[in-house]
Design an enzyme around this catalytic site. Structure first.
Site, PDB file in Angstrom:
ATOM      1  N   HIS A 294       0.904  -1.289   0.043  1.00 41.80           N
ATOM      2  CA  HIS A 294      -0.077  -0.138   0.035  1.00 41.80           C
ATOM      3  C   HIS A 294       0.879   1.219   0.145  1.00 41.80           C
ATOM      4  O   HIS A 294       1.461   1.568   0.941  1.00 41.80           O
ATOM      5  CB  HIS A 294      -0.709   0.028   1.200  1.00 41.80           C
ATOM      6  CG  HIS A 294      -1.723   1.259   1.420  1.00 41.80           C
ATOM      7  ND1 HIS A 294      -3.092   1.220   1.085  1.00 41.80           N
ATOM      8  CD2 HIS A 294      -1.386   2.452   1.879  1.00 41.80           C
ATOM      9  CE1 HIS A 294      -3.665   2.470   1.287  1.00 41.80           C
ATOM     10  NE2 HIS A 294      -2.654   3.145   1.698  1.00 41.80           N
ATOM     11  N   HIS A 338      -0.745   2.837  11.834  1.00 38.97           N
ATOM     12  CA  HIS A 338       0.345   3.419  11.799  1.00 38.97           C
ATOM     13  C   HIS A 338       0.115   4.766  13.023  1.00 38.97           C
ATOM     14  O   HIS A 338      -1.034   5.052  13.255  1.00 38.97           O
ATOM     15  CB  HIS A 338       0.628   4.212  10.441  1.00 38.97           C
ATOM     16  CG  HIS A 338      -0.639   4.841   9.828  1.00 38.97           C
ATOM     17  ND1 HIS A 338      -1.817   4.261   9.513  1.00 38.97           N
ATOM     18  CD2 HIS A 338      -0.969   6.336   9.609  1.00 38.97           C
ATOM     19  CE1 HIS A 338      -2.839   5.246   8.877  1.00 38.97           C
ATOM     20  NE2 HIS A 338      -2.329   6.516   9.080  1.00 38.97           N
ATOM     21  N   GLU A 344      -3.512  14.253  10.912  1.00 36.71           N
ATOM     22  CA  GLU A 344      -4.362  13.998   9.525  1.00 36.71           C
ATOM     23  C   GLU A 344      -6.033  14.312   9.987  1.00 36.71           C
ATOM     24  O   GLU A 344      -6.487  13.650  10.781  1.00 36.71           O
ATOM     25  CB  GLU A 344      -4.255  12.234   9.367  1.00 36.71           C
ATOM     26  CG  GLU A 344      -2.884  11.950   9.135  1.00 36.71           C
ATOM     27  CD  GLU A 344      -2.830  10.393   8.830  1.00 36.71           C
ATOM     28  OE1 GLU A 344      -3.832   9.694   8.424  1.00 36.71           O
ATOM     29  OE2 GLU A 344      -1.691  10.141   8.928  1.00 36.71           O
ATOM     30  N   TYR A 353     -15.272   5.215   2.849  1.00 35.98           N
ATOM     31  CA  TYR A 353     -13.836   5.042   2.900  1.00 35.98           C
ATOM     32  C   TYR A 353     -13.369   3.677   3.129  1.00 35.98           C
ATOM     33  O   TYR A 353     -13.809   3.224   4.250  1.00 35.98           O
ATOM     34  CB  TYR A 353     -13.554   6.409   3.849  1.00 35.98           C
ATOM     35  CG  TYR A 353     -11.770   6.202   4.059  1.00 35.98           C
ATOM     36  CD1 TYR A 353     -11.116   6.393   2.936  1.00 35.98           C
ATOM     37  CD2 TYR A 353     -11.302   6.103   5.154  1.00 35.98           C
ATOM     38  CE1 TYR A 353      -9.763   6.410   3.199  1.00 35.98           C
ATOM     39  CE2 TYR A 353      -9.956   5.727   5.342  1.00 35.98           C
ATOM     40  CZ  TYR A 353      -9.164   6.106   4.421  1.00 35.98           C
ATOM     41  OH  TYR A 353      -7.541   6.332   4.383  1.00 35.98           O
ATOM     42  N   HIS A 371      -6.769  12.397  13.459  1.00 36.44           N
ATOM     43  CA  HIS A 371      -5.671  11.746  14.005  1.00 36.44           C
ATOM     44  C   HIS A 371      -4.315  12.540  14.244  1.00 36.44           C
ATOM     45  O   HIS A 371      -3.681  12.763  13.305  1.00 36.44           O
ATOM     46  CB  HIS A 371      -5.520  10.364  13.302  1.00 36.44           C
ATOM     47  CG  HIS A 371      -6.767   9.590  13.139  1.00 36.44           C
ATOM     48  ND1 HIS A 371      -7.349   9.231  11.981  1.00 36.44           N
ATOM     49  CD2 HIS A 371      -7.712   8.968  14.077  1.00 36.44           C
ATOM     50  CE1 HIS A 371      -8.387   8.483  12.015  1.00 36.44           C
ATOM     51  NE2 HIS A 371      -8.487   8.436  13.259  1.00 36.44           N
ATOM     52  N   HIS A 377      -3.913   4.906  14.779  1.00 37.72           N
ATOM     53  CA  HIS A 377      -5.061   4.682  13.989  1.00 37.72           C
ATOM     54  C   HIS A 377      -4.648   3.549  13.040  1.00 37.72           C
ATOM     55  O   HIS A 377      -3.528   3.352  12.791  1.00 37.72           O
ATOM     56  CB  HIS A 377      -5.514   6.009  13.629  1.00 37.72           C
ATOM     57  CG  HIS A 377      -4.859   6.899  12.618  1.00 37.72           C
ATOM     58  ND1 HIS A 377      -3.478   7.386  12.998  1.00 37.72           N
ATOM     59  CD2 HIS A 377      -5.007   7.029  11.216  1.00 37.72           C
ATOM     60  CE1 HIS A 377      -2.911   8.021  12.012  1.00 37.72           C
ATOM     61  NE2 HIS A 377      -3.769   7.592  10.889  1.00 37.72           N
TER      62      HIS A 377
HETATM   63 FE   LIG Z   1      -3.478   7.956   8.915  1.00 36.55          FE
END
Ligand SMILES: [Fe+2]
Length: 454
Positions: A294, A338, A344, A353, A371, A377
Site C-alpha cells: 500500500h 500507523h 491527519e 472510505y 488523528h 490509528h
Molecule cells: Fe493515517
C-alpha cells in the site's frame, strides 16, 4: 470519469492553467499595453496592485495581480467590529485522542460568514504561521451588497452539500460538490446559494504561503492534478458607484466590517498570477501500485503548501481518495496501522472510505475525523478482518465516493466548538473502531523454535 457529472450545469466561462500569468478584459482595450500604471489608464479606470507575496519573493513563487477598476478599494469608512467575531476563535485544546465527528448541521438563517466554524487548527495568522480547519454551513445567500475578504490566509474550500455561486473581484466561479476552490488571502468575494439549496463543507486555511502542485519526481511530467485542469475566472464587473456596500474582513480571526459607496466587484480587466481558482476532483489522475503493498497517501496529493524550512514537509497537503482500482497481490489493501508525525484531518464528501465502516455512527459523509501527531490509528476491526481474508482479485473501490485529508506537519488543537458546542463528537470512536481487535498471535511450538535455533 474523468470529468464529474454534476447535478448543476456550468454557467460560467474560465481561463485555465495553474499559476499561469493570465490576462483578461471584460471590455476590449481595458488593459494597458506594455506597462502597468500609465498616467491615465484606459476608459478612466484606476490601476491597483494586489500582492500575494513579498515584492522580492523568487520569481517562481512571486504572485501579484494588477487590476483596473472603477473605484480603488481604499475608498471606504473605518472598520468596526462585526457582531459575530466570536465565532472565528483561535484558542485550541491540544489532546492526543483520536476524534471523529458525526455529520455537521447546517444552521437555519445563516449565510457564508455566519456559518463559518473553526473546528481545529494551530498557529497565529499575525505571524503567518499555522493552519485552521473550518466547517461551513449556510442556509441563505450573503446579504445584498455585501462582500467578504480574509486577510489571514488562503482558503481551500471543499463543498460537501450544495453549490457555491461565488462572485469574486476577478470574476465568477461556480463550485459544486466534488469540485474545490481556492480563495486567496485578501481577495474580495461573496457567496450565493444556487437554487436556494443550503451549503455545507470544509475549509483548509493556510496562514503561510500559497498552494502549489506537488512535485512529481519519478512519476514524470503528467498525472495527479494536471495544471491545465485548474479553472480561473474571466474579468466581469458591475458598475455601481452610488449605493452602500458592506465589506467584511477577517483579520487575525476577528471579524470587522466597513461601508463604501461603490461595489467591490468593479474590476474591468486584470493581469497576473494571484487569483481564485477551482478544480474538478473527478479530473484527478490517480496513481497506485500495480504490484504489491500500500503506497503512502502522499501519492494522492492534489495541492500542497510546502514548508520552506523543511523541503518535503508540508504545512498542509490536500489529499483525496477517489474511485480507483486496487490490484495489489499478497497485500493488505487498506492503509495499515500507523502513527504519523503529521496530523491527519479527514472528511467525507460522499460514499464510504476503504478503512472505515460507513454505517450508522461510523465515518459518514459530512462527518470528519482527526488523528493528531503520533496518535495511533488504522482500519477498524471489521475492516481488518475483511481485508485480511478477502479474495485478492482486481477490485474497483470508492465508486461514488470521495474522501479527503488535510495533512499537516503541525500538531493541531481543537476548538471548544469542535469539542463540545457542535455536539457531533463521537464519544466511543476509539472503542468502536479498535476495541474489537483480537489477539491473533500464533507463536511457533517448541519443535519449531529448535529448528530456527532460538
Ligand atoms: Fe493515517
Amino acid at each position: 470519469m474523468p470529468i464529474t457529472q454534476f447535478k448543476i450545469p456550468e454557467k460560467y466561462r474560465y481561463q485555465t492553467g495553474f499559476l499561469a500569468n493570465l490576462e483578461t478584459e471584460a471590455i476590449k482595450g481595458a488593459l494597458p499595453i506594455g506597462q502597468n500604471s500609465p498616467q491615465k489608464c484606459p476608459y478612466g479606470l484606476y490601476a491597483e496592485k494586489i500582492s500575494g507575496s513579498a515584492f522580492t519573493a523568487p520569481r517562481w513563487e512571486n504572485q501579484q495581480t494588477w487590476v483596473y477598476r472603477i473605484i480603488p478599494s481604499a475608498a471606504h469608512s473605518s472598520f468596526e467590529n462585526a457582531p459575530s467575531a466570536k465565532r472565528l476563535e483561535l484558542s485550541y485544546n491540544y489532546i492526543p485522542d483520536q476524534l471523529r465527528w458525526d455529520p455537521f448541521d447546517i444552521e437555519s438563517d445563516v449565510d457564508w460568514i455566519g456559518g463559518l466554524h473553526v473546528v481545529a487548527g494551530t498557529g497565529d495568522p499575525a505571524l503567518k504561521n499555522g493552519v485552521a480547519y473550518y466547517i461551513y454551513g449556510a442556509s441563505k445567500s450573503m446579504a445584498d451588497k455585501s462582500a467578504f475578504y480574509n486577510a489571514d490566509g488562503d482558503m481551500l474550500v471543499v463543498p460537501q452539500t450544495g453549490s457555491l455561486d461565488i462572485c469574486t473581484e476577478m470574476g465568477r466561479l461556480l463550485v459544486r460538490p466534488n469540485e474545490i476552490c481556492v480563495l486567496p488571502r485578501g481577495i474580495r468575494y461573496r457567496v450565493d446559494l444556487v437554487e436556494n439549496e443550503p451549503i455545507r463543507g470544509f475549509i483548509l486555511e493556510i496562514y503561510n504561503g500559497h498552494f502549489q502542485l506537488p512535485e512529481l519526481g519519478p512519476i514524470g511530467s503528467n498525472c495527479l492534478a494536471n495544471a491545465r485542469d485548474f479553472q480561473i475566472p474571466i474579468a466581469a464587473y458591475t458598475h455601481d458607484s452610488s449605493s452602500a456596500w458592506k465589506v467584511y474582513s477577517k483579520f487575525r480571526g476577528q471579524l470587522f466590517h466597513t461601508t463604501q459607496t461603490h461595489t467591490p466587484f468593479d474590476i474591468v480587466a486584470w493581469e497576473g498570477r494571484y487569483y481564485p481558482y477551482k478544480y474538478d476532483l473527478g479530473r484527478f489522475n490517480t496513481i497506485g501500485t500495480i504490484s504489491y503493498d500500500h503506497p503512502d497517501p502522499s501519492l494522492n496529493t492534489v495541492l500542497t503548501a510546502t514548508s520552506n524550512a523543511h523541503p518535503g514537509t508540508a504545512i498542509a497537503d490536500f489529499v483525496i481518495f477517489p474511485p480507483r482500482w486496487l490490484v495489489g497481490e499478497d497485500t493488505f489493501r487498506p492503509p495499515s496501522y500507523h502513527r504519523n508525525c503529521m496530523s491527519e484531518f479527514m472528511g467525507l464528501i460522499q460514499g464510504s472510505y476503504i478503512a472505515k465502516d460507513g454505517g450508522k455512527g461510523g465515518f459518514q459523509a459530512a462527518g470528519a475525523s482527526l488523528h493528531n501527531c503520533m496518535s495511533s490509528h488504522g482500519p477498524d476491526a471489521a475492516t481488518f478482518d475483511k481485508a485480511s481474508n478477502e479474495n485478492l482479485v482486481p477490485l474497483k473501490v470508492g465508486v461514488g465516493s470521495m474522501a479527503f485529508m488535510f495533512e499537516s506537519c503541525y500538531m493541531v488543537g481543537i476548538t471548544d466548538w469542535g469539542l463540545t458546542k457542535c455536539r457531533k463528537l463521537q464519544p466511543q470512536y476509539n472503542e468502536e473502531s479498535w476495541g474489537g481487535l483480537k489477539d491473533l498471535f500464533q507463536p511457533p511450538n517448541e519443535l519449531q523454535l529448535e529448528t530456527v535455533g532460538i
